[in-house]
Design a protein around this motif. Sequence first.
Motif, PDB file in Angstrom:
ATOM      1  N   ILE A  12       0.825  -1.083  -0.156  1.00 12.49           N
ATOM      2  CA  ILE A  12       0.003  -0.013   0.089  1.00 12.49           C
ATOM      3  C   ILE A  12       1.043   1.016   0.012  1.00 12.49           C
ATOM      4  O   ILE A  12       1.745   1.586   1.081  1.00 12.49           O
ATOM      5  CB  ILE A  12      -0.963   0.055   1.223  1.00 12.49           C
ATOM      6  CG1 ILE A  12      -1.849  -1.238   1.397  1.00 12.49           C
ATOM      7  CG2 ILE A  12      -1.731   1.172   1.283  1.00 12.49           C
ATOM      8  CD1 ILE A  12      -2.517  -1.571   2.572  1.00 12.49           C
ATOM      9  N   ASN A  13       0.935   2.022  -0.876  1.00 20.71           N
ATOM     10  CA  ASN A  13       1.679   3.125  -1.212  1.00 20.71           C
ATOM     11  C   ASN A  13       0.975   4.361  -0.708  1.00 20.71           C
ATOM     12  O   ASN A  13      -0.358   4.569  -1.151  1.00 20.71           O
ATOM     13  CB  ASN A  13       2.168   3.325  -2.594  1.00 20.71           C
ATOM     14  CG  ASN A  13       3.190   2.412  -2.937  1.00 20.71           C
ATOM     15  OD1 ASN A  13       4.035   1.904  -2.177  1.00 20.71           O
ATOM     16  ND2 ASN A  13       2.964   1.687  -4.178  1.00 20.71           N
ATOM     17  N   LEU A  14       1.562   5.364  -0.051  1.00 22.88           N
ATOM     18  CA  LEU A  14       0.852   6.609   0.288  1.00 22.88           C
ATOM     19  C   LEU A  14       2.033   7.748   0.194  1.00 22.88           C
ATOM     20  O   LEU A  14       3.191   7.528   0.200  1.00 22.88           O
ATOM     21  CB  LEU A  14       0.094   6.608   1.478  1.00 22.88           C
ATOM     22  CG  LEU A  14       0.856   6.397   2.928  1.00 22.88           C
ATOM     23  CD1 LEU A  14       1.378   7.652   3.493  1.00 22.88           C
ATOM     24  CD2 LEU A  14      -0.012   5.341   3.585  1.00 22.88           C
ATOM     25  N   ARG A  15       1.467   9.097  -0.026  1.00 21.47           N
ATOM     26  CA  ARG A  15       2.433  10.226   0.010  1.00 21.47           C
ATOM     27  C   ARG A  15       1.958  11.013   1.090  1.00 21.47           C
ATOM     28  O   ARG A  15       0.838  11.013   1.515  1.00 21.47           O
ATOM     29  CB  ARG A  15       2.124  10.887  -1.366  1.00 21.47           C
ATOM     30  CG  ARG A  15       2.569  10.215  -2.591  1.00 21.47           C
ATOM     31  CD  ARG A  15       2.436  11.387  -3.934  1.00 21.47           C
ATOM     32  NE  ARG A  15       2.521  10.433  -4.872  1.00 21.47           N
ATOM     33  CZ  ARG A  15       3.945  10.180  -5.347  1.00 21.47           C
ATOM     34  NH1 ARG A  15       4.893  10.377  -4.649  1.00 21.47           N
ATOM     35  NH2 ARG A  15       4.069   9.569  -6.582  1.00 21.47           N
ATOM     36  N   ALA A  19       6.757  16.679   7.343  1.00 23.45           N
ATOM     37  CA  ALA A  19       6.174  16.853   8.562  1.00 23.45           C
ATOM     38  C   ALA A  19       5.460  15.515   9.065  1.00 23.45           C
ATOM     39  O   ALA A  19       5.704  15.050  10.138  1.00 23.45           O
ATOM     40  CB  ALA A  19       5.571  18.271   8.708  1.00 23.45           C
ATOM     41  N   GLN A  20       4.542  15.116   8.099  1.00 22.69           N
ATOM     42  CA  GLN A  20       3.655  13.951   8.545  1.00 22.69           C
ATOM     43  C   GLN A  20       4.381  12.754   8.702  1.00 22.69           C
ATOM     44  O   GLN A  20       4.200  11.974   9.698  1.00 22.69           O
ATOM     45  CB  GLN A  20       2.641  13.680   7.336  1.00 22.69           C
ATOM     46  CG  GLN A  20       1.676  14.845   7.287  1.00 22.69           C
ATOM     47  CD  GLN A  20       0.674  14.808   5.975  1.00 22.69           C
ATOM     48  OE1 GLN A  20       1.085  14.203   5.008  1.00 22.69           O
ATOM     49  NE2 GLN A  20      -0.437  15.076   6.347  1.00 22.69           N
ATOM     50  N   LYS A  21       5.522  12.775   7.816  1.00 26.78           N
ATOM     51  CA  LYS A  21       6.390  11.387   7.740  1.00 26.78           C
ATOM     52  C   LYS A  21       7.121  11.454   9.244  1.00 26.78           C
ATOM     53  O   LYS A  21       7.283  10.226   9.954  1.00 26.78           O
ATOM     54  CB  LYS A  21       7.223  11.377   6.790  1.00 26.78           C
ATOM     55  CG  LYS A  21       8.174  10.144   6.643  1.00 26.78           C
ATOM     56  CD  LYS A  21       8.923   9.841   5.635  1.00 26.78           C
ATOM     57  CE  LYS A  21      10.013   8.759   5.721  1.00 26.78           C
ATOM     58  NZ  LYS A  21      11.088   8.754   4.706  1.00 26.78           N
ATOM     59  N   VAL A  22       7.770  12.512   9.719  1.00 27.54           N
ATOM     60  CA  VAL A  22       8.364  12.570  10.891  1.00 27.54           C
ATOM     61  C   VAL A  22       7.610  12.406  12.044  1.00 27.54           C
ATOM     62  O   VAL A  22       7.849  11.660  12.988  1.00 27.54           O
ATOM     63  CB  VAL A  22       9.099  14.051  10.737  1.00 27.54           C
ATOM     64  CG1 VAL A  22       9.575  14.183  12.322  1.00 27.54           C
ATOM     65  CG2 VAL A  22      10.274  14.189  10.047  1.00 27.54           C
ATOM     66  N   LEU A  23       6.305  12.930  12.046  1.00 27.87           N
ATOM     67  CA  LEU A  23       5.578  12.709  13.054  1.00 27.87           C
ATOM     68  C   LEU A  23       5.071  11.161  13.040  1.00 27.87           C
ATOM     69  O   LEU A  23       5.021  10.642  14.154  1.00 27.87           O
ATOM     70  CB  LEU A  23       4.096  13.535  12.844  1.00 27.87           C
ATOM     71  CG  LEU A  23       2.847  13.357  14.151  1.00 27.87           C
ATOM     72  CD1 LEU A  23       3.520  13.734  15.384  1.00 27.87           C
ATOM     73  CD2 LEU A  23       1.699  14.075  13.403  1.00 27.87           C
TER      74      LEU A  23
END
Length: 93
Positions: A12-15, A19-23
Amino acid sequence: MTAPTAIREKTINLRATPAQKVLIERAAEATGTTRTAFVLDAILQRAEAVLADRTRFALSDTQLKRFEQALDAPLPTPDALRRLMARQPRWSR
């Protein structure tokens, strides 16, 4: 005897924003899980909650009549409901 573990074979891929990735990574680390496990768990919890609202249920004729009467009855305290609906949710504060 333990149940065999299902093999995860689908991607499942998502973008996300940086900041969201760090959180997400910080939260995964705080819970002692991998990013994949953390995200998958969160998605599954949300999916179950969404689908729980769409569960089919059956009522007898008497139960259906009582249910419809309850839906049609006036609210005992409409002002309380208005105040509740006007409140800003905690997660958006």
